[in-house]
Design a protein around this motif. Sequence first.
Motif, short mmCIF file in Angstrom:
data_model
loop_
_atom_site.label_atom_id
_atom_site.label_comp_id
_atom_site.label_asym_id
_atom_site.label_seq_id
_atom_site.Cartn_x
_atom_site.Cartn_y
_atom_site.Cartn_z
N GLY A 1 9.96 -17.42 7.51
CA GLY A 1 10.27 -16.08 7.69
C GLY A 1 11.68 -14.71 7.32
O GLY A 1 11.89 -14.13 7.75
N ARG A 2 10.74 -14.77 5.63
CA ARG A 2 10.51 -14.47 4.75
C ARG A 2 9.51 -13.25 4.28
O ARG A 2 8.30 -13.64 4.53
CB ARG A 2 11.59 -14.43 3.36
N ARG A 3 9.48 -11.80 3.64
CA ARG A 3 8.68 -11.35 3.23
C ARG A 3 8.29 -11.26 1.73
O ARG A 3 9.48 -11.79 1.39
CB ARG A 3 8.83 -9.62 3.24
N CYS A 4 6.80 -11.59 1.20
CA CYS A 4 7.02 -11.67 0.00
C CYS A 4 5.49 -11.21 -0.71
O CYS A 4 5.02 -11.08 0.17
CB CYS A 4 6.91 -13.22 -0.26
N ALA A 5 5.20 -10.99 -1.80
CA ALA A 5 4.43 -10.55 -2.86
C ALA A 5 3.94 -11.89 -3.18
O ALA A 5 4.17 -12.61 -3.02
CB ALA A 5 4.59 -9.53 -4.12
N VAL A 6 2.43 -11.28 -3.28
CA VAL A 6 1.45 -12.08 -4.05
C VAL A 6 0.18 -11.50 -5.04
O VAL A 6 0.01 -10.54 -3.79
CB VAL A 6 1.40 -13.63 -3.63
N VAL B 1 3.37 -12.21 4.29
CA VAL B 1 2.86 -11.16 2.51
C VAL B 1 2.13 -9.98 2.83
O VAL B 1 1.74 -9.51 3.64
CB VAL B 1 1.48 -12.41 2.49
N GLU B 2 3.13 -9.49 2.13
CA GLU B 2 2.67 -8.33 1.47
C GLU B 2 2.17 -7.48 0.65
O GLU B 2 2.28 -8.08 -1.01
CB GLU B 2 4.31 -7.42 1.76
N PRO B 3 0.49 -7.66 1.38
CA PRO B 3 -0.56 -7.82 0.08
C PRO B 3 -0.93 -6.69 -1.04
O PRO B 3 -1.17 -6.69 -2.36
CB PRO B 3 -1.68 -8.24 0.19
N ASP B 4 -0.10 -5.14 -0.36
CA ASP B 4 -0.31 -4.45 -1.50
C ASP B 4 0.82 -3.78 -2.86
O ASP B 4 1.03 -3.86 -3.79
CB ASP B 4 -0.13 -2.79 -0.70
N VAL B 5 2.18 -4.64 -2.54
CA VAL B 5 3.31 -4.38 -3.39
C VAL B 5 3.43 -4.74 -4.29
O VAL B 5 3.00 -6.08 -4.23
CB VAL B 5 4.78 -4.85 -2.78
N LEU B 6 3.59 -4.50 -5.87
CA LEU B 6 4.05 -4.92 -7.07
C LEU B 6 4.89 -6.17 -7.22
O LEU B 6 4.73 -7.38 -7.76
CB LEU B 6 4.15 -4.16 -7.85
N TYR B 7 5.78 -6.22 -6.42
CA TYR B 7 6.53 -7.54 -6.31
C TYR B 7 7.51 -6.83 -4.28
O TYR B 7 8.13 -5.94 -4.21
CB TYR B 7 7.92 -7.24 -7.12
N GLY C 1 4.11 3.01 -6.62
CA GLY C 1 2.84 2.56 -6.24
C GLY C 1 2.33 1.26 -6.14
O GLY C 1 3.47 0.17 -6.51
N GLY C 2 1.41 0.07 -5.30
CA GLY C 2 1.37 -0.62 -5.41
C GLY C 2 0.37 -1.27 -6.14
O GLY C 2 -0.78 -0.65 -6.51
N GLY D 1 -1.75 4.26 -2.09
CA GLY D 1 -0.40 4.31 -2.57
C GLY D 1 -0.33 4.55 -3.76
O GLY D 1 0.99 4.67 -4.50
N THR D 2 -1.29 5.74 -4.27
CA THR D 2 -0.73 6.60 -5.50
C THR D 2 -1.71 7.58 -4.81
O THR D 2 -2.96 7.62 -3.93
CB THR D 2 -1.85 5.53 -6.29
N THR D 3 -1.87 8.58 -6.17
CA THR D 3 -2.39 9.42 -6.34
C THR D 3 -4.16 9.53 -6.75
O THR D 3 -4.22 8.69 -7.48
CB THR D 3 -1.62 10.96 -6.34
N PRO D 4 -5.25 10.53 -6.87
CA PRO D 4 -6.37 10.54 -7.26
C PRO D 4 -5.97 10.74 -8.36
O PRO D 4 -7.09 9.96 -9.47
CB PRO D 4 -7.35 11.99 -6.29
#
Length: 320
Positions: free
Chosen positions: A121-126, A143-149, A196-197, A304-307
């Motif tokens: 029931g929680r979100r997580c990074a991996v 699962v939040e696949p784009d984040v750093l943490y 970013g992530g 999630g970042t600039t060029p």
Amino acid sequence: MLKNVAAVLLDGVHPFELGVVCEVFGIDRSEEGLPVYDFAVVSAEGPTLSTHCGFTVSTPHGLERLEEADLIAVPAGETYAERDYPPELLDALRRAVARGTRVLSVCSGVFVLAAAGLLDGRRCAVHWHHAEQLTRRHPRVTVEPDVLYMDEDPLITSAGTAAGIDACLHIVRKEQGPEVANKIARRMVVPPHRDGGQAQYIERPLPEGPCDTMGEVLVWMEAHLDEEVTVEQLAARAHMAPRTFARRFQQETGTTPYRWILRQRVLLAQRLLEGTDETMDSIAWRTGFGTAAALRHQFGKALGTTPAAYRRTFRGPRAA
């Protein structure tokens, strides 16, 4: 107040991820006015553990040491994504969370937290490489696949390798303030916070699959990314009605024509940023975004970042 930290290990632990936790919490920096943590390395599988690099780690501390910790860190390890875990470890982590202890995972250490049911029931990074496997093995975890943490207090999960640094510094910043986190980051010669992530690091090749009727159209689309095209024009090239074309395109590629073109434009921009010195205006024109502002907007939405930041990351500051 964060005072007592324990890193708990399983056989096959990754030395770098363990080293990240040791570097942030295990070094006495009191001469610089920084807090000193009561730090211990704990084994969940006997006094001597192997690492995936071929050497061993020994520690006198067993799972009982976790009972006094304010923070428990679970670094990554070889086969952590597939293996089973000692029930005693899972019970110890559940008790820790129940009494208010924070638990941090680095990369594949998140599989241990998920196995204990702590992430239900929680979100997580991996690490992005493990995202699909974690979702499949633990469907109740988001699962939040784009984040750093991800901070779902008292659980903090981080993505691969260096993202463990980001998560550790985040915990320090949260507990002891930005000044302490910034000083530790300077000693480690790392940024105290990264924008970013993970999205900018993820490999996203085109999905492989049969494209019985779309093959020639896809080749043409990829060769003409700098042009604006409509579904009606693409349908005419495929000798189909627009609605039939849109439906068949979705079936064979898993996405819409607009999203397919947008993704290909971003991929082309990545290749040009990594491998050429072309200006942003030139890249925007070649990729079909038209202007540098439009390139920056779509690139940021996708990665999630600039060029410019992406070019610095993958080619170094001189290239930017």
